[in-house]
Design a protein around this motif. Structure first.
Motif, mmCIF file in Angstrom:
data_model
loop_
_atom_site.group_PDB
_atom_site.id
_atom_site.type_symbol
_atom_site.label_atom_id
_atom_site.label_comp_id
_atom_site.label_asym_id
_atom_site.label_seq_id
_atom_site.Cartn_x
_atom_site.Cartn_y
_atom_site.Cartn_z
ATOM 1 N N THR B 5 0.855 -1.190 0.000
ATOM 2 C CA THR B 5 0.000 0.000 0.000
ATOM 3 C C THR B 5 0.895 1.245 0.000
ATOM 4 O O THR B 5 1.914 1.290 0.687
ATOM 5 C CB THR B 5 -0.917 0.033 1.239
ATOM 6 O OG1 THR B 5 -0.123 -0.141 2.418
ATOM 7 C CG2 THR B 5 -1.953 -1.069 1.169
ATOM 8 N N TYR B 70 -11.689 3.144 -1.044
ATOM 9 C CA TYR B 70 -10.489 2.286 -1.166
ATOM 10 C C TYR B 70 -10.670 0.989 -0.374
ATOM 11 O O TYR B 70 -10.484 -0.102 -0.905
ATOM 12 C CB TYR B 70 -9.259 3.077 -0.700
ATOM 13 C CG TYR B 70 -8.140 2.242 -0.138
ATOM 14 C CD1 TYR B 70 -7.271 1.553 -0.977
ATOM 15 C CD2 TYR B 70 -7.959 2.132 1.242
ATOM 16 C CE1 TYR B 70 -6.260 0.772 -0.453
ATOM 17 C CE2 TYR B 70 -6.949 1.356 1.771
ATOM 18 C CZ TYR B 70 -6.104 0.672 0.921
ATOM 19 O OH TYR B 70 -5.100 -0.117 1.441
ATOM 20 N N ILE B 74 -10.565 -3.109 -1.927
ATOM 21 C CA ILE B 74 -9.249 -3.770 -1.923
ATOM 22 C C ILE B 74 -9.348 -5.185 -2.494
ATOM 23 O O ILE B 74 -8.520 -5.607 -3.306
ATOM 24 C CB ILE B 74 -8.660 -3.818 -0.494
ATOM 25 C CG1 ILE B 74 -8.484 -2.390 0.043
ATOM 26 C CG2 ILE B 74 -7.319 -4.543 -0.501
ATOM 27 C CD1 ILE B 74 -8.062 -2.343 1.497
ATOM 28 N N LEU B 91 -1.088 -0.716 -4.434
ATOM 29 C CA LEU B 91 -2.327 0.017 -4.193
ATOM 30 C C LEU B 91 -1.950 1.448 -3.844
ATOM 31 O O LEU B 91 -1.444 1.719 -2.751
ATOM 32 C CB LEU B 91 -3.127 -0.615 -3.048
ATOM 33 C CG LEU B 91 -3.544 -2.080 -3.238
ATOM 34 C CD1 LEU B 91 -4.269 -2.598 -1.991
ATOM 35 C CD2 LEU B 91 -4.423 -2.255 -4.471
ATOM 36 N N THR B 93 -3.015 5.210 -3.030
ATOM 37 C CA THR B 93 -4.219 5.875 -2.534
ATOM 38 C C THR B 93 -4.180 7.381 -2.802
ATOM 39 O O THR B 93 -3.134 7.942 -3.133
ATOM 40 C CB THR B 93 -4.410 5.607 -1.033
ATOM 41 O OG1 THR B 93 -3.263 6.097 -0.342
ATOM 42 C CG2 THR B 93 -4.550 4.118 -0.781
ATOM 43 N N PRO B 102 -4.208 4.101 4.832
ATOM 44 C CA PRO B 102 -4.725 2.964 4.070
ATOM 45 C C PRO B 102 -4.016 1.658 4.404
ATOM 46 O O PRO B 102 -4.315 0.632 3.817
ATOM 47 C CB PRO B 102 -4.426 3.377 2.621
ATOM 48 C CG PRO B 102 -3.185 4.197 2.732
ATOM 49 C CD PRO B 102 -3.277 4.922 4.043
ATOM 50 N N HIS B 103 -3.046 1.710 5.316
ATOM 51 C CA HIS B 103 -2.179 0.563 5.524
ATOM 52 C C HIS B 103 -2.880 -0.586 6.253
ATOM 53 O O HIS B 103 -3.731 -0.370 7.112
ATOM 54 C CB HIS B 103 -0.916 0.995 6.260
ATOM 55 C CG HIS B 103 -0.152 2.061 5.517
ATOM 56 N ND1 HIS B 103 -0.004 2.030 4.148
ATOM 57 C CD2 HIS B 103 0.494 3.175 5.946
ATOM 58 C CE1 HIS B 103 0.708 3.086 3.771
ATOM 59 N NE2 HIS B 103 1.010 3.805 4.841
ATOM 60 N N ALA B 109 3.748 -1.520 3.987
ATOM 61 C CA ALA B 109 3.089 -0.215 3.947
ATOM 62 C C ALA B 109 4.115 0.868 3.710
ATOM 63 O O ALA B 109 5.088 1.003 4.460
ATOM 64 C CB ALA B 109 2.379 0.030 5.268
#
Lengths: 258, 233
Positions: B5, B70, B74, B91, B93, B102-103, B109
């Motif tokens: 992410t 989001y 996923i 991914l 964001t 978003p992690h 991450a």
């Protein structure tokens, strides 16, 4: 991870890979020790910046050149960082702070005694440029020369990085010889990519880059050392003339006699 | 398939960092794919397809909170990535409000910060910075060595365990470190039942459903009022 070398940096070794055409580099290896200064010379596109990038990223045969950069004779951990400080033409101060505040923030971030370091950083910076840098000056008001001088003094005295990579910092109005001395005296390894003849000869060794490869390692000869001395005087005269004219003074032929 | 992410404020260089990493990975035979989540528009999928020839998809949240959108997508992104034959799915964001991150637990991450953003930037990024595994710092070539080191210190003070990597978004210098890290990332078979590292914000007021008028009488649902501190005046 920040590279941690328990007993200090003893050497950085560049092991040659291949040039743009895939041929092995004529110079198979270059070893640098604390206090060493190396110039990188060659026309634009000859591979100077790529070599600096290989050193910065501690290449493990995984860059375009296929070079390896060893620390104390061994490959560094693949994700090690923090070995290298860099200084280039594009480098600026972006912080809205005075010189004193800036030095204090940097010293504190390194766990060092800011009050003891500030006068030393100023004193060193002021041996490098004509106009004095003062503790109360806002960073954004410094001239190009003052800013470079402060950056060099700061790298020499506060930065943890044992290797300094300099890319094309020329004609900034600072005493170049003294700047290199300040860095090597603090036991840094200094690698400078440059087109300036004075800077080239200031380094005891220069690496000639060609077609992306390390082509030749040249040591400054006795004759070149004499040339360096003359060029240094020319450079000092230029700097002197520059400072006089900037301060509104006039010049006579005597002022610029070699 | 591996998964990562990527978070960060707009214009810090997320897409450039991913481009350089993806180009390096593609060279060693890894097939990357990117899903870019954004709010209103994004041409990043075209950039990935045209510059690198890798599969790329854009998801636009439109009137929904981009972070909620989001999370809700996923799994769908992962299904798409697998079908596209990706070895690593990125991914990316939108990175708008910094209230959340978003992690995902168990998924690498990465948060991108811009060294021109000032020393308070890491703190302002909230959980996206404090809960990341890797903090990528961009535009380092433009600031002095001292400011770089002070910035790293500020990053370490909000996230002492993150790896800090400096990447030049223009030249790609530094992306090599990310490539080396990517080799050690785990395979993730699915994200169902995986848990976010930080909660998403509550957003169920009249403005969430399209209200545009200002005034108490138009406000309903989850409404919080500003508390005026005495020292404010």
């Amino acid at each position: 991870m920040i590279l941690n070398i328990p007993d200090g940096l003893r050497s950085v070794t560049i092991l040659g890979g291949t040039d743009k055409f895939g041929a092995p580099e004529p110079v198979p290896s270059v070893e640098l020790r604390p206090g060493d200064a190396l110039a990188l010379v060659g026309p634009t596109g000859s591979g100077k910046s790529e070599l600096l990038s290989d050193i910065e990223q501690l290449a493990l045969g995984d860059t375009v050149s296929g070079r390896h950069v060893l620390v104390n004779g061994d490959a560094a951990p693949p994700t090690a960082t923090g070995l290298v400080a860099t200084l280039s033409q594009r480098t600026n101060f972006v912080m809205d702070a005075t010189v004193a505040r800036f030095v204090t923030l940097h010293a504190e971030s390194r766990g060092k005694d800011a009050r003891a370091l500030l006068p030393r950083v100023l004193e060193t910076a002021n041996t490098l440029c004509g106009e004095a840098v003062r503790a109360s000056d806002p960073l954004q008001m410094l001239s190009g020369g003052q800013a470079r001088a402060l950056m060099i003094a700061d790298i020499a005295l506060i930065s943890a990085a044992p290797v300094v990579l300099i890319d094309e910092v020329e004609n900034a109005g600072i005493h170049k010889f003294r700047a290199l001395e300040v860095l090597t005296d603090s036991h840094k390894i200094v690698v400078t990519a440059t087109h300036d003849p004075v800077l080239m000869l200031m380094n005891a060794k220069r690496l000639v880059m060609r077609s992306g490869g390390m082509n030749r390692l040249v040591e400054v000869s006795g004759q070149e050392a004499e040339c360096a001395e003359s060029l240094r005087r020319i450079d000092e005269v230029m700097l002197h003339a520059r400072e006089r004219l900037r301060m509104g003074e006039t010049l006579t032929p005597e002022d610029i006699s070699l | 398939m591996k998964l990562v992410t990527v978070a960060g404020a707009p214009s810090v260089g997320k897409t450039s960092v991913i481009l350089h990493l993806a180009a390096l990975l593609a060279k060693e035979g890894v097939r990357p794919a990117v899903v870019k989540f954004d709010a209103l528009s994004s041409a990043d999928d075209v950039i990935f397809r045209e510059k690198l020839g890798i599969p790329a998809l854009v998801g636009l949240s439109d009137y929904v909170c981009p972070d909620h959108y989001y999370v809700s997508n996923i799994e769908e992104a992962c299904v798409w990535g697998r079908e596209a034959g990706a070895d690593l799915l990125v991914l990316e964001t939108a990175g708008l409000c910094h209230r959340c991150a978003p992690h995902i637990k168990g998924v690498p991450a990465l948060t991108v910060l811009d060294s021109l953003g000032g020393v308070d930037a890491p703190r302002k990024m909230g959980p996206a910075a404090s809960l990341a595994d890797i903090i990528v710092v961009t535009k380092c070539d433009l600031v002095s060595q001292a400011e770089r080191e002070v910035f790293d210190f500020a990053v370490a003070s909000v996230n002492p365990t993150a790896a800090i990597v400096h990447v030049n978004g223009l030249t790609g210098t530094g992306a090599l470190h990310l490539q080396r890290m990517a080799r050690t990332w785990p395979r993730v078979d699915g994200v169902e039942d995986a848990v976010l590292r930080y909660s998403m914000p509550a957003s169920i007021c009249s403005y969430c459903t399209g209200e545009r008028r200002i005034g108490r009488r138009y406000q309903s649902g989850n409404v919080e009022k500003l508390v005026v501190a005495k020292e404010a005046a």
